[in-house]
Design an enzyme around this catalytic site. Structure first.
Site, PDB file in Angstrom:
ATOM      1  N   PHE A 134       0.971  -1.222  -0.077  1.00 34.04           N
ATOM      2  CA  PHE A 134       0.086  -0.108  -0.050  1.00 34.04           C
ATOM      3  C   PHE A 134       1.044   1.385  -0.028  1.00 34.04           C
ATOM      4  O   PHE A 134       1.840   1.543   0.874  1.00 34.04           O
ATOM      5  CB  PHE A 134      -0.955  -0.035   1.431  1.00 34.04           C
ATOM      6  N   ASP A 219       9.275   2.133   1.798  1.00 32.73           N
ATOM      7  CA  ASP A 219       8.062   3.012   2.323  1.00 32.73           C
ATOM      8  C   ASP A 219       7.850   2.747   3.647  1.00 32.73           C
ATOM      9  O   ASP A 219       7.350   1.809   4.151  1.00 32.73           O
ATOM     10  CB  ASP A 219       6.743   2.540   1.486  1.00 32.73           C
ATOM     11  N   LYS A 248       2.535   9.675   8.134  1.00 35.70           N
ATOM     12  CA  LYS A 248       1.817   9.270   9.313  1.00 35.70           C
ATOM     13  C   LYS A 248       2.358   9.919  10.673  1.00 35.70           C
ATOM     14  O   LYS A 248       2.266  10.983  11.019  1.00 35.70           O
ATOM     15  CB  LYS A 248       1.786   7.898   9.160  1.00 35.70           C
TER      16      LYS A 248
END
Ligand SMILES: *Cc1c(COP(=O)(O)O)cnc(C)c1O
Length: 402
Positions: A134, A219, A248
């Protein structure tokens, strides 16, 4: 507005891109959220990995309060001390390199994709990504994401991505060719269901990248900022990336993304090649510096290294009790429970009992508490989880023994 008004007006005024749970949170402090009715919840999935330092950590609140009346934003054609202080801190905790600031994980991935293409200089452009990965919802990040369900209906997507099975070195070797410029992956697939990259696998990838001048893009949007017990997950592997994407938890709850590029290749991006209006503003960078301070001041990395294995061990004990629990896996405080049934009912029962967790991929419960979670809070959460699984499995006729 009453609870009913708020939910009705969402229907009227907010595009319905999310399946929302009808709970309205109005306050948060540390591990606790309070809803509009005054009910308290123990938050074991704070902000989908955003609030690693807990809700409204004093170091973040103080930093924002200090900065917000001085200067909120200046454009990136000028300098500000906060931006360079934050970049220094990221580099100090990762690897010698340089940072580009943006506002989200998807934007960080876009920056990485553009960087890789610039590095390929028109001769190489192919980026290899993983099934069940993702990387975000913008078109480039979506093309990199190895899940058809998110891509459906949005074709044509940008070209130049090859998706292969995760943790399969043979599959990787089979697709690398003279067009390959980068390999992009998460060390632990979060949204994909807490799937952990093998150590030997990563060592082999690093060796291939070195040998063929291919960029290794990690990532770390979800695994970063102490989530796994190290500031960045790559530290567990003895393998450093060429590019690392952060977002995040980086801003302590405020929106920020970053692309970190190792020194040797940092010159690939030249003035004018990439930009972000809001990227790295004085306010956001100050908040992110507050998040780093919070992690160090509360010794959150050490705590995650203790509490992660503790929760895993307790969950493995629960697994013995419940047939529906197939596997428990995780690193630090990034934990998944594979079920042999849909997890939605467990999520809902937990919520009812005042515990917030997550369910991803339909049947993986995801637990990612703030990094300063205490044993008492963990015990309470595990108790609610046990009670909730028992109730749900009794209803579904799934046997609970002893
Ligand atoms: C959440 C996530 C993203 C996307 O981040 P946004 O800020 O939502 O764009 C990218 N990569 C990973 C691994 C993520 O978990």
């Amino acid at each position: 507005m009453t609870k009913t008004d708020i939910i009705e007006n969402y229907g009227r005024y907010i595009l319905s891109t999310y399946a929302r749970t009808p709970v309205i949170f109005v306050k948060g402090k540390g591990m606790t959220l309070v809803d509009i009715t005054g009910k308290k919840y123990l938050d074991f999935f704070p902000g989908w990995g955003v609030s690693n330092v807990g809700h409204c950590h004093p170091k973040v609140v103080g930093a924002v309060r200090d900065q917000i009346s001085k200067l909120i934003h200046i454009p990136n054609n000028f300098y500000h001390p906060n931006q360079v202080k934050l970049a220094q801190e990221i580099i100090r905790c990762s690897f010698p390199g340089k940072v580009f600031f943006c506002n989200s994980g998807a934007e960080g991935c876009e920056a990485a994709i553009k960087f890789a293409r610039a590095y390929g200089r028109g001769r190489r452009h192919e980026i290899i990504t993983m099934k069940n990965s993702f990387h975000g919802r913008t078109l480039g990040a979506l093309a990199a994401t190895g899940q058809a369900k998110y891509q459906e209906g949005f074709q044509p997507l940008p070209q130049g991505f090859t998706t292969i099975p995760f943790n399969d070195i043979g599959a990787l070797k089979a697709v690398i060719d003279e067009k390959t410029v980068a390999i992009m992956l998460e060390l632990i697939q979060g949204e994909g269901g807490i799937n952990i990259a093998g150590k030997d696998y990563m060592k082999e990838i690093r060796a291939i990248c070195d040998q063929k001048d291919i960029l290794l893009i990690l990532d770390e949007v979800q695994t970063g900022m102490g989530r796994t017990g190290e500031m960045f997950a790559f530290k567990h592997y003895g393998v450093a990336p060429d590019l690392m994407i952060l977002a995040k938890a980086l801003g302590g709850g405020l929106p920020i993304g970053a692309l970190v590029v190792k020194d040797k290749i940092a010159g690939t991006f030249k003035p004018g090649m990439h930009a972000s209006t809001f990227g790295g503003s004085p306010l956001i960078c100050k908040a992110a510096l507050g998040a780093f301070k919070a992690i160090f001041a509360d010794q959150m990395l050490a705590n995650a290294k203790i509490m992660g294995p503790y929760i895993l061990e307790r969950l493995n004990q629960l697994k013995e009790k419940f047939d529906c629990m197939v596997e428990v896996r995780g690193l630090g405080l990034m934990i998944g429970i594979q079920l042999n049934m849909e997890g939605k009912a467990v999520f809902e029962e937990c919520l009812q009992n005042g515990l917030i967790i997550n369910c991803t991929q339909g049947n993986v419960l995801r637990i990612m508490p703030a990094l300063n979670v205490t044993k008492k809070q963990a015990d309470r959460a595990l108790h609610i989880l046990e009670k909730s699984i028992a109730k749900v499995t009794q209803h579904s006729g799934n046997e609970v023994h002893s």
